[in-house]
Enzyme design. Structure first.
Site, mmCIF file in Angstrom:
data_model
loop_
_atom_site.group_PDB
_atom_site.id
_atom_site.type_symbol
_atom_site.label_atom_id
_atom_site.label_comp_id
_atom_site.label_asym_id
_atom_site.label_seq_id
_atom_site.Cartn_x
_atom_site.Cartn_y
_atom_site.Cartn_z
ATOM 1 N N GLN A 24 7.269 17.896 -54.533
ATOM 2 C CA GLN A 24 7.563 16.762 -55.405
ATOM 3 C C GLN A 24 8.298 15.660 -54.639
ATOM 4 O OE1 GLN A 24 6.577 16.322 -58.598
ATOM 5 N NE2 GLN A 24 7.495 14.287 -58.498
ATOM 6 N N ASP B 51 -2.403 17.627 -53.780
ATOM 7 C CA ASP B 51 -2.083 16.215 -53.984
ATOM 8 C C ASP B 51 -2.960 15.304 -53.123
ATOM 9 O OD1 ASP B 51 -0.450 15.242 -55.943
ATOM 10 O OD2 ASP B 51 1.400 15.341 -54.784
ATOM 11 N N LYS C 17 4.469 19.836 -65.226
ATOM 12 C CA LYS C 17 3.447 20.430 -64.377
ATOM 13 C C LYS C 17 3.383 21.943 -64.575
ATOM 14 C CE LYS C 17 3.623 16.993 -60.649
ATOM 15 N NZ LYS C 17 4.084 16.691 -59.286
#
Length: 310
Positions: free
Chosen positions: A107, A130, A63
């Site tokens: 995460q 997200d 990422k």
């Protein structure tokens, strides 16, 4: 046919997720450059990693690498596995308050002593790249503007590129998680599809899939979806990532397979995503696009033209 859909004689065309993701990455990079000129700084994505899970570490490194390659600023917070829930929420709140941060990603998975939902819902929805906060989920349900979950968005984007207009298409989504199944169903509904949500306990699942133009498998069971479940000419989107033993590669070796029996399904489908290299790369690509969109929305600017053209 796009350059990331590879025809195979006598079998399903293979959707190359890496090549497709490169298209999104390029659009995000162009959008980031456009915004940097307007904002006086590049868009910024903050990633929070708790603990030392090897898979998460690799994912986060990817990422960061792709964020920076897209011309954005990347901030990484590496926290110990024993961080308290209160301290993690405080970190999220500090990132919320930092006007130089446009997107926040925590995460998963988090250690067992931390309530993941509490941490996720602490994220400012305007920075929720997200698309997992309760407010983001509510906006998706209402069809209101907002940031959408990355993996399901990538699936719908691939479906549109493979099939064109999705209006009237029948879709079976196998899996009901908040990460993929539920938002994928809503995103396909936005495309005027007729959507059936199924799962491991659905009765007569093979017959249900056999009538679908699109089958999306995200249930976490290796090769659960067999080839004879697939309608001839259908699109198969395999979101499953399952690591199994691979003694043919040597003692202790493993390999990744999806939720779909690939070779069987490829004999009947018109389009199929492989595992690995199919849907997976699209997740980070859509994350980068969301980070750019978040920066634009927070500044009251229009979505950059490169992303709008996707």
């Amino acid at each position: 046919m796009t350059d990331f859909i590879k025809p195979v004689e006598g079998r399903a065309a293979v959707i190359d997720g890496k090549a497709a993701a490169a298209t999104i990455d390029a659009a995000a990079k162009a959008g980031a450059g456009e915004l940097a000129a307007a904002l006086g700084r590049p868009p910024c994505l903050a990633v929070v990693l708790v603990g030392e899970d090897p898979a998460s570490q690799v994912y986060v490194r990817n990422k960061i690498k792709r964020t920076e390659a897209a011309g954005m600023r990347s901030i990484e917070h590496l926290e110990p596995a024993d961080i308290s829930e209160a301290d993690l929420v405080a970190l999220v709140n500090a990132l919320n308050a930092d006007d130089g941060v446009d997107g926040i990603l925590v995460q998963m998975p988090l250690p067992d002593h931390i309530d993941s939902r509490r941490v996720i819902d602490a994220i400012d929805p305007a920075k929720d790249v997200d698309g997992l906060t309760a407010e983001s989920a509510g906006r998706l349900m209402l069809g209101a503007p907002g940031l959408r979950p990355c993996t399901p968005s990538g699936c719908v984007w691939l479906a549109r590129k493979a099939l064109g207009d999705l209006s009237g298409r029948s879709v079976v989504v196998i899996g009901r998680s908040i990460l993929v199944g539920k938002p994928a169903a809503m995103l396909f509904l936005e495309q005027n599809c007729t959507v059936t949500m199924a799962h491991s306990r659905t009765r007569d699942l093979p017959a249900l899939c056999a009538g679908a133009d699109i089958v999306l498998a995200a249930v976490g069971r290796p090769e659960m979806v067999r080839g004879d479940w697939i309608k001839p000419g259908a699109l198969v989107l395999d979101v499953g990532i399952n690591r199994i033993d691979a003694p043919e590669k040597g003692e202790g070796k493993t390999r990744l397979i999806g939720d779909v029996a690939y070779d069987e399904a490829a004999e009947r489908a018109a389009f199929i995503t492989p595992v690995p290299g199919g849907v997976g790369p699209m997740t980070i690509a859509m994350l980068l696009a969301n980070a750019v969109r978040a920066a634009a929305l927070r500044a009251g600017l229009d979505e950059p033209a490169a992303l709008a053209a996707l």
